[in-house]
Structure formats: structure tokens, C-alpha cells
Design a protein around this motif. Sequence first.
Motif, PDB file in Angstrom:
ATOM      1  N   GLY A   3      59.047  73.477 -19.250  1.00  0.00           N
ATOM      2  CA  GLY A   3      58.646  74.677 -19.977  1.00  0.00           C
ATOM      3  C   GLY A   3      58.472  74.391 -21.452  1.00  0.00           C
ATOM      4  N   LEU A   4      58.693  75.391 -22.233  1.00  0.00           N
ATOM      5  CA  LEU A   4      58.483  75.296 -23.667  1.00  0.00           C
ATOM      6  C   LEU A   4      59.483  74.409 -24.367  1.00  0.00           C
ATOM      7  N   LYS A   5      58.993  73.682 -25.350  1.00  0.00           N
ATOM      8  CA  LYS A   5      59.902  72.990 -26.254  1.00  0.00           C
ATOM      9  C   LYS A   5      60.534  74.082 -27.120  1.00  0.00           C
ATOM     10  N   THR A   6      61.753  73.890 -27.524  1.00  0.00           N
ATOM     11  CA  THR A   6      62.454  74.954 -28.238  1.00  0.00           C
ATOM     12  C   THR A   6      61.832  75.276 -29.585  1.00  0.00           C
ATOM     13  N   ASP A   7      61.158  74.313 -30.204  1.00  0.00           N
ATOM     14  CA  ASP A   7      60.567  74.567 -31.519  1.00  0.00           C
ATOM     15  C   ASP A   7      59.098  74.967 -31.444  1.00  0.00           C
ATOM     16  N   SER A   8      58.584  75.187 -30.241  1.00  0.00           N
ATOM     17  CA  SER A   8      57.174  75.529 -30.077  1.00  0.00           C
ATOM     18  C   SER A   8      56.885  76.950 -30.550  1.00  0.00           C
ATOM     19  N   PRO A   9      55.730  77.143 -31.209  1.00  0.00           N
ATOM     20  CA  PRO A   9      55.326  78.514 -31.548  1.00  0.00           C
ATOM     21  C   PRO A   9      55.092  79.314 -30.265  1.00  0.00           C
ATOM     22  N   THR A  10      55.389  80.582 -30.314  1.00  0.00           N
ATOM     23  CA  THR A  10      55.153  81.467 -29.171  1.00  0.00           C
ATOM     24  C   THR A  10      54.171  82.553 -29.585  1.00  0.00           C
ATOM     25  N   PRO A  11      53.404  83.085 -28.638  1.00  0.00           N
ATOM     26  CA  PRO A  11      52.445  84.127 -28.980  1.00  0.00           C
ATOM     27  C   PRO A  11      53.138  85.412 -29.440  1.00  0.00           C
ATOM     28  N   GLY A  90      45.147  78.197 -12.501  1.00  0.00           N
ATOM     29  CA  GLY A  90      45.618  77.528 -13.710  1.00  0.00           C
ATOM     30  C   GLY A  90      46.690  78.334 -14.420  1.00  0.00           C
ATOM     31  N   ILE A  91      47.804  77.690 -14.728  1.00  0.00           N
ATOM     32  CA  ILE A  91      48.872  78.334 -15.493  1.00  0.00           C
ATOM     33  C   ILE A  91      48.845  77.750 -16.901  1.00  0.00           C
ATOM     34  N   PHE A  92      48.575  78.618 -17.874  1.00  0.00           N
ATOM     35  CA  PHE A  92      48.405  78.214 -19.268  1.00  0.00           C
ATOM     36  C   PHE A  92      49.696  78.482 -20.035  1.00  0.00           C
ATOM     37  N   SER A  93      50.469  77.425 -20.290  1.00  0.00           N
ATOM     38  CA  SER A  93      51.698  77.575 -21.071  1.00  0.00           C
ATOM     39  C   SER A  93      51.325  77.907 -22.511  1.00  0.00           C
ATOM     40  N   TRP A  94      52.293  78.433 -23.255  1.00  0.00           N
ATOM     41  CA  TRP A  94      52.028  78.716 -24.671  1.00  0.00           C
ATOM     42  C   TRP A  94      51.613  77.434 -25.390  1.00  0.00           C
ATOM     43  N   ASP A  95      52.281  76.314 -25.091  1.00  0.00           N
ATOM     44  CA  ASP A  95      51.926  75.033 -25.723  1.00  0.00           C
ATOM     45  C   ASP A  95      50.473  74.664 -25.426  1.00  0.00           C
ATOM     46  N   TYR A  96      50.043  74.894 -24.164  1.00  0.00           N
ATOM     47  CA  TYR A  96      48.679  74.526 -23.783  1.00  0.00           C
ATOM     48  C   TYR A  96      47.654  75.438 -24.459  1.00  0.00           C
ATOM     49  N   LEU A  97      47.947  76.739 -24.540  1.00  0.00           N
ATOM     50  CA  LEU A  97      47.042  77.645 -25.262  1.00  0.00           C
ATOM     51  C   LEU A  97      46.934  77.231 -26.732  1.00  0.00           C
ATOM     52  N   TYR A  98      48.048  76.854 -27.327  1.00  0.00           N
ATOM     53  CA  TYR A  98      48.047  76.414 -28.725  1.00  0.00           C
ATOM     54  C   TYR A  98      47.184  75.154 -28.865  1.00  0.00           C
ATOM     55  N   HIS A  99      47.354  74.237 -27.913  1.00  0.00           N
ATOM     56  CA  HIS A  99      46.549  73.002 -27.898  1.00  0.00           C
ATOM     57  C   HIS A  99      45.054  73.329 -27.808  1.00  0.00           C
ATOM     58  N   LEU A 100      44.679  74.227 -26.889  1.00  0.00           N
ATOM     59  CA  LEU A 100      43.263  74.597 -26.754  1.00  0.00           C
ATOM     60  C   LEU A 100      42.730  75.209 -28.044  1.00  0.00           C
ATOM     61  N   GLY A 101      43.520  76.111 -28.640  1.00  0.00           N
ATOM     62  CA  GLY A 101      43.079  76.762 -29.870  1.00  0.00           C
ATOM     63  C   GLY A 101      42.963  75.798 -31.036  1.00  0.00           C
ATOM     64  N   ALA A 102      43.960  74.956 -31.207  1.00  0.00           N
ATOM     65  CA  ALA A 102      44.013  74.053 -32.357  1.00  0.00           C
ATOM     66  C   ALA A 102      43.011  72.909 -32.252  1.00  0.00           C
ATOM     67  N   ASN A 103      42.586  72.572 -31.050  1.00  0.00           N
ATOM     68  CA  ASN A 103      41.731  71.397 -30.846  1.00  0.00           C
ATOM     69  C   ASN A 103      40.364  71.739 -30.262  1.00  0.00           C
ATOM     70  N   GLN A 104      39.904  72.969 -30.501  1.00  0.00           N
ATOM     71  CA  GLN A 104      38.637  73.412 -29.903  1.00  0.00           C
ATOM     72  C   GLN A 104      37.474  72.480 -30.222  1.00  0.00           C
ATOM     73  N   THR A 105      37.345  72.072 -31.479  1.00  0.00           N
ATOM     74  CA  THR A 105      36.198  71.241 -31.876  1.00  0.00           C
ATOM     75  C   THR A 105      36.162  69.942 -31.082  1.00  0.00           C
ATOM     76  N   GLU A 106      37.309  69.263 -31.018  1.00  0.00           N
ATOM     77  CA  GLU A 106      37.380  67.993 -30.288  1.00  0.00           C
ATOM     78  C   GLU A 106      37.174  68.202 -28.791  1.00  0.00           C
ATOM     79  N   LEU A 107      37.748  69.281 -28.252  1.00  0.00           N
ATOM     80  CA  LEU A 107      37.614  69.546 -26.822  1.00  0.00           C
ATOM     81  C   LEU A 107      36.169  69.854 -26.446  1.00  0.00           C
TER      82      LEU A 107
END
Length: 137
Positions: A3-11, A90-107
Motif C-alpha cells: 500500500g501507501l508509503k507513510t510519507d506519500s501525498p494523499t488526495p 485497474g486499481i490506481f493507488s494514490w502513489d500511481y495517480l501521483y506518478h501519472l500526474g507528475a510524469n505526464q509529459t514523459e509518459l
Amino acid sequence: MAGLKTDSPTPTALTVHSQSRLLEVAFSDGMEFKIPFELMRVYSPSAEVQGHGPGQEILQTGKREVGVVALEPIGNYAVKPVFSDGHESGIFSWDYLYHLGANQTELWADYTGRLSQAGVSRDAPMSGKKGGACASH
């Protein structure tokens, strides 16, 4: 993947924009992202899209107009979008949503590069793919 890392941002807010086909996500660290449904769909973390290991990914096409018809909460760590094309594994964890948002250009660059390499258009219909044992359809 746990699951989430304890220091991960949450929505702090999740908003589905059906007309513009964007998921707007505000995170606890102040970051806000507008993630296109198409990007979410082609990078769905499901086995149906990702395969069962590196190099097993299934290139998704024809998803430009895909919508999200429902967004189901999964505990307090993720959401499961139900896409208008029937994909819902597909189950989108908060970390994965953050990854998609932060890396849109590269993705996007990676996705269009893979399309080009495969010689297919972003709008091409999915080829008659039949998934393996984990196909949900």
C-alpha cells in the motif's frame, strides 16, 4: 507492491470532468494534476494492460475518447475507475495517480514512441487481442 508509503501525498480532492475527460486530483503536498482519462487507460496498472512481467505490456489504441463512468474507492489507498470501454480491472493507488500526474509529459512521449515503433495510430482500433488467463472479458 504494498500500500501507501507513510510519507506519500494523499488526495485531498478527486474530481471527474466528464466533458473534458480529465481526472483532477489535488494532493496533500499542494500538487494538483489533471490526468487525461486516455492516459489513465493506456497506463492502467491491470494485468490486462501491463501483462505478467516486463516486456509483456499490451499496447492500447483507440482510447482517445474513453470516458470514466464510475470511480470506485478501494479502501483508503486507491480508486478503481470503470472506463466507458468496459475496462475496470485497474486499481490506481494514490502513489500511481501521483506518478501519472507528475510524469505526464514523459509518459505521453513514451506512449507515442511505442505507437510509432509498432506502426499504429493512437486512434486505431485495438487489434483482436485475446488476453491470457487473466483477461477480464
